[in-house]
Design a protein around this motif. Sequence first.
Motif, mmCIF file in Angstrom:
data_model
loop_
_atom_site.group_PDB
_atom_site.id
_atom_site.type_symbol
_atom_site.label_atom_id
_atom_site.label_comp_id
_atom_site.label_asym_id
_atom_site.label_seq_id
_atom_site.Cartn_x
_atom_site.Cartn_y
_atom_site.Cartn_z
ATOM 1 N N ILE A 1 -31.484 1.886 -55.679
ATOM 2 C CA ILE A 1 -32.401 2.746 -54.926
ATOM 3 C C ILE A 1 -32.811 3.947 -55.767
ATOM 4 C CG2 ILE A 1 -32.537 4.327 -52.955
ATOM 5 C CD1 ILE A 1 -30.827 2.241 -51.424
ATOM 6 N N SER A 2 -31.837 4.533 -56.452
ATOM 7 C CA SER A 2 -32.129 5.675 -57.319
ATOM 8 C C SER A 2 -33.073 5.275 -58.449
ATOM 9 C CB SER A 2 -30.825 6.231 -57.885
ATOM 10 O OG SER A 2 -31.071 7.272 -58.788
ATOM 11 N N LEU A 3 -32.833 4.131 -59.057
ATOM 12 C CA LEU A 3 -33.705 3.663 -60.133
ATOM 13 C C LEU A 3 -35.104 3.367 -59.627
ATOM 14 C CD1 LEU A 3 -33.806 2.892 -63.138
ATOM 15 C CD2 LEU A 3 -33.188 0.579 -62.442
ATOM 16 N N TYR A 4 -35.199 2.785 -58.434
ATOM 17 C CA TYR A 4 -36.508 2.513 -57.837
ATOM 18 C C TYR A 4 -37.281 3.818 -57.622
ATOM 19 C CZ TYR A 4 -40.011 1.406 -54.340
ATOM 20 O OH TYR A 4 -41.185 1.299 -53.654
ATOM 21 N N TYR A 5 -36.603 4.830 -57.083
ATOM 22 C CA TYR A 5 -37.287 6.106 -56.854
ATOM 23 C C TYR A 5 -37.663 6.795 -58.157
ATOM 24 C CZ TYR A 5 -36.657 6.046 -51.818
ATOM 25 O OH TYR A 5 -36.728 5.720 -50.511
ATOM 26 N N PHE B 1 -38.586 5.199 -60.896
ATOM 27 C CA PHE B 1 -39.810 4.518 -61.313
ATOM 28 C C PHE B 1 -40.984 4.907 -60.434
ATOM 29 C CE2 PHE B 1 -37.238 0.965 -63.384
ATOM 30 C CZ PHE B 1 -37.439 1.479 -64.645
ATOM 31 N N GLN B 2 -40.735 5.097 -59.154
ATOM 32 C CA GLN B 2 -41.784 5.498 -58.210
ATOM 33 C C GLN B 2 -42.321 6.894 -58.573
ATOM 34 O OE1 GLN B 2 -42.350 3.276 -55.688
ATOM 35 N NE2 GLN B 2 -44.049 4.361 -54.790
ATOM 36 N N LEU B 3 -41.431 7.807 -58.884
ATOM 37 C CA LEU B 3 -41.857 9.171 -59.210
ATOM 38 C C LEU B 3 -42.608 9.259 -60.528
ATOM 39 C CD1 LEU B 3 -38.700 11.190 -58.126
ATOM 40 C CD2 LEU B 3 -40.951 11.241 -57.065
ATOM 41 N N THR B 4 -42.247 8.393 -61.476
ATOM 42 C CA THR B 4 -42.925 8.435 -62.767
ATOM 43 C C THR B 4 -44.188 7.594 -62.800
ATOM 44 O OG1 THR B 4 -41.527 6.656 -63.599
ATOM 45 C CG2 THR B 4 -40.821 8.916 -64.043
ATOM 46 N N GLY B 5 -44.461 6.858 -61.716
ATOM 47 C CA GLY B 5 -45.688 6.078 -61.627
ATOM 48 C C GLY B 5 -45.657 4.779 -62.371
ATOM 49 N N ARG B 6 -44.498 4.193 -62.555
ATOM 50 C CA ARG B 6 -44.380 2.949 -63.319
ATOM 51 C C ARG B 6 -44.262 1.708 -62.441
ATOM 52 N NH1 ARG B 6 -40.272 5.001 -67.958
ATOM 53 N NH2 ARG B 6 -41.692 6.482 -68.857
ATOM 54 N N THR B 7 -44.449 1.841 -61.137
ATOM 55 C CA THR B 7 -44.358 0.657 -60.285
ATOM 56 C C THR B 7 -45.715 0.183 -59.856
ATOM 57 O OG1 THR B 7 -44.076 2.017 -58.313
ATOM 58 C CG2 THR B 7 -42.101 1.170 -59.388
ATOM 59 N N LEU C 1 -31.124 12.039 -58.176
ATOM 60 C CA LEU C 1 -29.967 12.088 -59.075
ATOM 61 C C LEU C 1 -28.657 12.052 -58.304
ATOM 62 C CD1 LEU C 1 -31.237 14.674 -61.687
ATOM 63 C CD2 LEU C 1 -30.888 12.234 -62.021
ATOM 64 N N PHE C 2 -28.602 12.687 -57.143
ATOM 65 C CA PHE C 2 -27.395 12.616 -56.329
ATOM 66 C C PHE C 2 -27.159 11.207 -55.797
ATOM 67 C CE2 PHE C 2 -27.165 17.316 -55.782
ATOM 68 C CZ PHE C 2 -25.844 17.436 -56.192
ATOM 69 N N ALA C 3 -28.217 10.481 -55.480
ATOM 70 C CA ALA C 3 -28.050 9.095 -55.038
ATOM 71 C C ALA C 3 -27.468 8.250 -56.172
ATOM 72 C CB ALA C 3 -29.384 8.521 -54.582
ATOM 73 N N GLY C 4 -27.950 8.451 -57.382
ATOM 74 C CA GLY C 4 -27.386 7.749 -58.533
ATOM 75 C C GLY C 4 -25.942 8.134 -58.800
ATOM 76 N N LEU C 5 -25.638 9.410 -58.640
ATOM 77 C CA LEU C 5 -24.257 9.865 -58.820
ATOM 78 C C LEU C 5 -23.336 9.245 -57.780
ATOM 79 C CD1 LEU C 5 -22.185 11.825 -60.164
ATOM 80 C CD2 LEU C 5 -22.808 13.447 -58.388
ATOM 81 N N ALA C 6 -23.792 9.186 -56.537
ATOM 82 C CA ALA C 6 -22.979 8.571 -55.481
ATOM 83 C C ALA C 6 -22.751 7.093 -55.781
ATOM 84 C CB ALA C 6 -23.659 8.751 -54.127
ATOM 85 N N GLY C 7 -23.762 6.408 -56.297
ATOM 86 C CA GLY C 7 -23.588 5.016 -56.692
ATOM 87 C C GLY C 7 -22.579 4.860 -57.814
#
Length: 92
Positions: A80-84, A86-92, A47-53
């Motif tokens: 990068i935040s969106l990729y992570y 999706f990675q954490l939720t298992g959708r990739t 979430l901090f990576a998304g906020l920084a973006g």
Amino acid sequence: MNQITSKALTGFKYIYLIVFFALLAGFFHPLITNTSFDGVVIGVLVLFAGLAGGVLLYRAATSESKRAIFLGSGFALMSISLYYIFQLTGRT
């Protein structure tokens, strides 16, 4: 006196963001299920990576000289935040 108040307000803003992101990342779930807090820490960092973006995209809208750098790095951090996410939720 004004400088101390300004520093305290700035510190409070960052503490508020950390607490908000920790709650958003599911702080109470490990307490209830008696599991580790690894997912919460990773969620807060994502979430901090998304906020920084988002902040960099805002800076791109208000800056004249470094607009391309802010746009590129802002979209990169949000991607990068969106990729992570999706990675954490298992959708990739």
